[in-house]
Design a protein around this motif. Structure first.
Motif, short mmCIF file in Angstrom:
data_model
loop_
_atom_site.label_atom_id
_atom_site.label_comp_id
_atom_site.label_asym_id
_atom_site.label_seq_id
_atom_site.Cartn_x
_atom_site.Cartn_y
_atom_site.Cartn_z
N ASN A 103 -61.48 15.50 -32.14
CA ASN A 103 -62.19 16.71 -31.68
C ASN A 103 -61.89 16.96 -30.20
O ASN A 103 -62.77 16.87 -29.36
CB ASN A 103 -63.71 16.55 -31.83
CG ASN A 103 -64.14 16.52 -33.27
OD1 ASN A 103 -64.44 17.55 -33.85
ND2 ASN A 103 -64.18 15.32 -33.84
N GLN A 104 -60.63 17.23 -29.91
CA GLN A 104 -60.25 17.41 -28.49
C GLN A 104 -60.89 18.65 -27.89
O GLN A 104 -61.05 19.65 -28.51
CB GLN A 104 -58.73 17.52 -28.37
CG GLN A 104 -58.00 16.23 -28.70
CD GLN A 104 -58.33 15.05 -27.79
OE1 GLN A 104 -58.67 15.27 -26.62
NE2 GLN A 104 -58.27 13.84 -28.28
N LYS A 154 -72.26 17.65 -32.05
CA LYS A 154 -71.33 17.24 -33.11
C LYS A 154 -71.10 15.73 -33.09
O LYS A 154 -71.02 15.08 -34.14
CB LYS A 154 -69.99 17.96 -32.93
CG LYS A 154 -69.93 19.30 -33.65
CD LYS A 154 -68.70 20.03 -33.28
CE LYS A 154 -67.73 20.21 -34.41
NZ LYS A 154 -66.50 20.89 -33.94
N LEU A 155 -71.00 15.17 -31.89
CA LEU A 155 -70.82 13.71 -31.79
C LEU A 155 -72.05 12.99 -32.34
O LEU A 155 -71.93 12.02 -33.10
CB LEU A 155 -70.55 13.30 -30.33
CG LEU A 155 -70.52 11.79 -30.06
CD1 LEU A 155 -69.46 11.09 -30.92
CD2 LEU A 155 -70.26 11.50 -28.58
N THR A 181 -63.50 11.53 -30.44
CA THR A 181 -62.83 12.24 -29.34
C THR A 181 -61.36 12.52 -29.70
O THR A 181 -60.82 13.55 -29.34
CB THR A 181 -62.88 11.46 -28.01
OG1 THR A 181 -62.42 10.12 -28.24
CG2 THR A 181 -64.28 11.39 -27.43
N ASN A 197 -72.82 21.95 -27.73
CA ASN A 197 -72.26 21.91 -29.07
C ASN A 197 -71.46 20.63 -29.37
O ASN A 197 -71.57 20.04 -30.44
CB ASN A 197 -71.34 23.13 -29.19
CG ASN A 197 -71.24 23.55 -30.62
OD1 ASN A 197 -72.04 23.08 -31.43
ND2 ASN A 197 -70.26 24.39 -30.93
N ARG A 198 -70.66 20.20 -28.40
CA ARG A 198 -69.78 19.05 -28.64
C ARG A 198 -70.61 17.76 -28.75
O ARG A 198 -70.33 16.91 -29.60
CB ARG A 198 -68.76 18.96 -27.50
CG ARG A 198 -67.69 17.94 -27.79
CD ARG A 198 -66.38 18.23 -27.07
NE ARG A 198 -65.37 17.28 -27.46
CZ ARG A 198 -64.68 16.52 -26.62
NH1 ARG A 198 -64.87 16.65 -25.32
NH2 ARG A 198 -63.78 15.67 -27.06
N SER A 229 -68.76 19.86 -20.71
CA SER A 229 -68.65 20.57 -21.99
C SER A 229 -70.02 21.07 -22.44
O SER A 229 -71.05 20.65 -21.96
CB SER A 229 -68.03 19.70 -23.04
OG SER A 229 -68.95 18.74 -23.45
N ARG A 230 -69.98 21.93 -23.43
CA ARG A 230 -71.21 22.54 -23.90
C ARG A 230 -71.98 21.59 -24.81
O ARG A 230 -71.45 20.63 -25.34
CB ARG A 230 -70.87 23.83 -24.65
CG ARG A 230 -70.34 24.93 -23.75
CD ARG A 230 -70.16 26.21 -24.54
NE ARG A 230 -69.55 25.98 -25.84
CZ ARG A 230 -68.24 26.00 -26.05
NH1 ARG A 230 -67.43 26.29 -25.06
NH2 ARG A 230 -67.75 25.77 -27.26
N SER A 254 -71.90 13.11 -35.99
CA SER A 254 -70.84 12.25 -36.49
C SER A 254 -71.27 10.76 -36.44
O SER A 254 -71.02 10.00 -37.37
CB SER A 254 -69.57 12.52 -35.68
OG SER A 254 -68.76 11.40 -35.64
N PHE A 293 -70.51 14.75 -22.51
CA PHE A 293 -69.11 15.00 -22.20
C PHE A 293 -69.10 15.79 -20.90
O PHE A 293 -69.79 16.81 -20.83
CB PHE A 293 -68.45 15.85 -23.31
CG PHE A 293 -68.18 15.07 -24.55
CD1 PHE A 293 -67.20 14.09 -24.56
CD2 PHE A 293 -68.89 15.32 -25.71
CE1 PHE A 293 -66.94 13.36 -25.72
CE2 PHE A 293 -68.64 14.61 -26.87
CZ PHE A 293 -67.67 13.62 -26.87
#
Ligand SMILES: Cc1ncc(COP(=O)(O)O)c(C=O)c1O
Length: 398
Positions: free
Chosen positions: A397-398, A351-352, A394, A347-348, A344-345, A355, A341
């Motif tokens: 999880n904005q 998570k993706l 996405t 972390n995101r 972004s960090r 998921s 992303f």
């Protein structure tokens, strides 16, 4: 001659029929061939048959084993456009690279060119030469060029002390496909040894050791060659063979190996001398089945198929706002495509990744990116499902 229990592949293999040979397709969308490939039914059958023989009445048919090994050697030689005598089998990619690095005669002051974005297997065997006064110059791919490697930055590192360049066919984290032809030309121009770690490309992309002036390849079979783990092939250019000192020898390294008490250390004249003891027969049998399938499908066809799938992913995921960190230049694309992303960090993306996993979409996390690596049996529909799963993520999880 091909042993009878290794199946013949139908020449009219459609994608649908091909998928039936990969039972993993019934459970998940498997997109981590840059990590480890699933077994096809052909590989499973080859392994089962070998085990049945060992378990049952035969126990060991050594001549058959030798003939399977030579079949595999011939196929690998065809795959890379080499002579079978220049192909040998070792345990893994790392041991192949290590036998080259530790076997060459080095002098204090010699220099080697590597890249700062390589998998460590292609780094440590050369760093290990520091105690002999050998220095490594790193191409600043990762630091300066988004993990890409350009010819100018290689050329600017070459000095009169440089003796060898070792690079991957395809970079493991972002899938950057090195221009082996241009690098091989450079090696020829400066009289350098050109070593290639083939594991992230061979099986999915064509390679020609002769036209690319390659002196040495090491490549395990469990990724893009879709075979078992614990076996790799090496390619050695005939001019290099006698320049590699044997840091390990065994009873099968010599001519007349079966004359047990004739202790002359009379090495075999070809790359077989590196097969120093009893082979990994399961690895040999399984790899023959997998390489046969890939060659039946045609490496050029596989390349076309995979590049189409990764192009779909690049387009679909870019539309969703993800950033591809892989090259989009056709010359440098491969079966690996990696995403983040933007801005972004970690972390995101983590998570993706989780998921996707929960949605039975298997990818890998490398260098804080999601790495997706489809193979010959994956489909455009599966890529759509990946894109839809990322879209759902996405949106929620904005
Ligand atoms: C480029 C590259 N080389 C080598 C390896 C490891 O090879 P092996 O475990 O066969 O030594 C990997 C990944 O596992 C890799 O991505």
């Amino acid at each position: 001659m091909t042993p009878s229990f290794i199946c013949e592949y139908p020449s009219d293999l459609s994608l649908k029929k091909l998928r039936q040979q990969f039972p993993v397709t019934g459970y998940k969308i498997y997109l981590n061939h840059a990590g480890c490939s699933p077994y096809s039914s052909y590989v499973k059958k080859a392994l089962d048959d070998y085990i049945d023989e060992s378990y049952g009445v035969v126990v060991e048919d050594y001549n058959k084993n030798l003939s399977v090994r030579e079949d595999l050697r011939s196929l690998i030689a065809r795959l890379i456009n080499a002579d079978p005598d220049h192909v040998g089998f070792v345990k893994n990619t790392s041991s192949g690279l290590s036998l080259l690095a530790s076997g060459l005669e080095w002098h204090a002051g010699d220099r080697i060119i590597l890249a700062d974005c390589e998998f460590p297997s292609n780094i440590y065997p050369f760093l290990n030469l520091e105690r002999q006064g050998v220095a490594v110059d790193f191409i600043p791919g990762r630091k300066k060029l988004n993990g890409f490697i350009d010819i100018d930055s290689i050329q600017s590192l070459i000095t009169e002390k440089t003796r060898l360049i070792s690079l991957s066919f395809v970079e493991f984290s972002n899938g950057y496909r090195n221009d082996l032809q241009a690098i091989g030309d450079l090696c020829k121009q400066y009289n350098l040894i050109f070593c290639v770690d083939g594991i992230q490309g061979i099986g999915s992309l064509p390679i020609d050791v002769q036209s690319c002036n390659i002196h040495f390849i090491s490549c395990a079979t469990h990724k893009w060659l879709m075979g078992p783990q614990g076996i790799a092939f090496i390619y050695i250019h005939p001019d290099l063979l006698n320049k590699i000192f044997m840091t390990q020898v065994g009873w099968l390294s010599v001519k007349g190996a079966w004359n047990f008490f004739d202790y002359r250390l009379d090495l075999l004249d070809d790359a077989r001398r590196f097969e120093i003891g009893t082979e990994n027969w399961l690895g040999i049998y399984g790899s023959l089945a997998s390489v046969k399938l890939l060659m039946e499908l045609g490496i050029e066809n596989i390349e076309k198929h995979i590049l189409q799938l990764t192009e779909n992913l690049i387009n679909g995921l870019t539309e969703l706002g993800l950033k591809t960190i892989s090259s989009t230049n056709d010359k440098h694309r491969s079966g690996i495509v990696s995403f983040v992303f933007p801005g972004s960090r970690h972390n995101r993306i983590l998570k993706l990744f989780e998921s996707l996993n929960q949605n039975k979409i298997i990818t890998a996390l490398r260098d804080n990116c999601i790495r997706i690596s489809p193979h010959c049996y994956n489909t455009a529909e599966e890529m759509d499902l990946v894109i839809q799963a990322v879209k759902r993520f996405t949106e929620s999880n904005q």
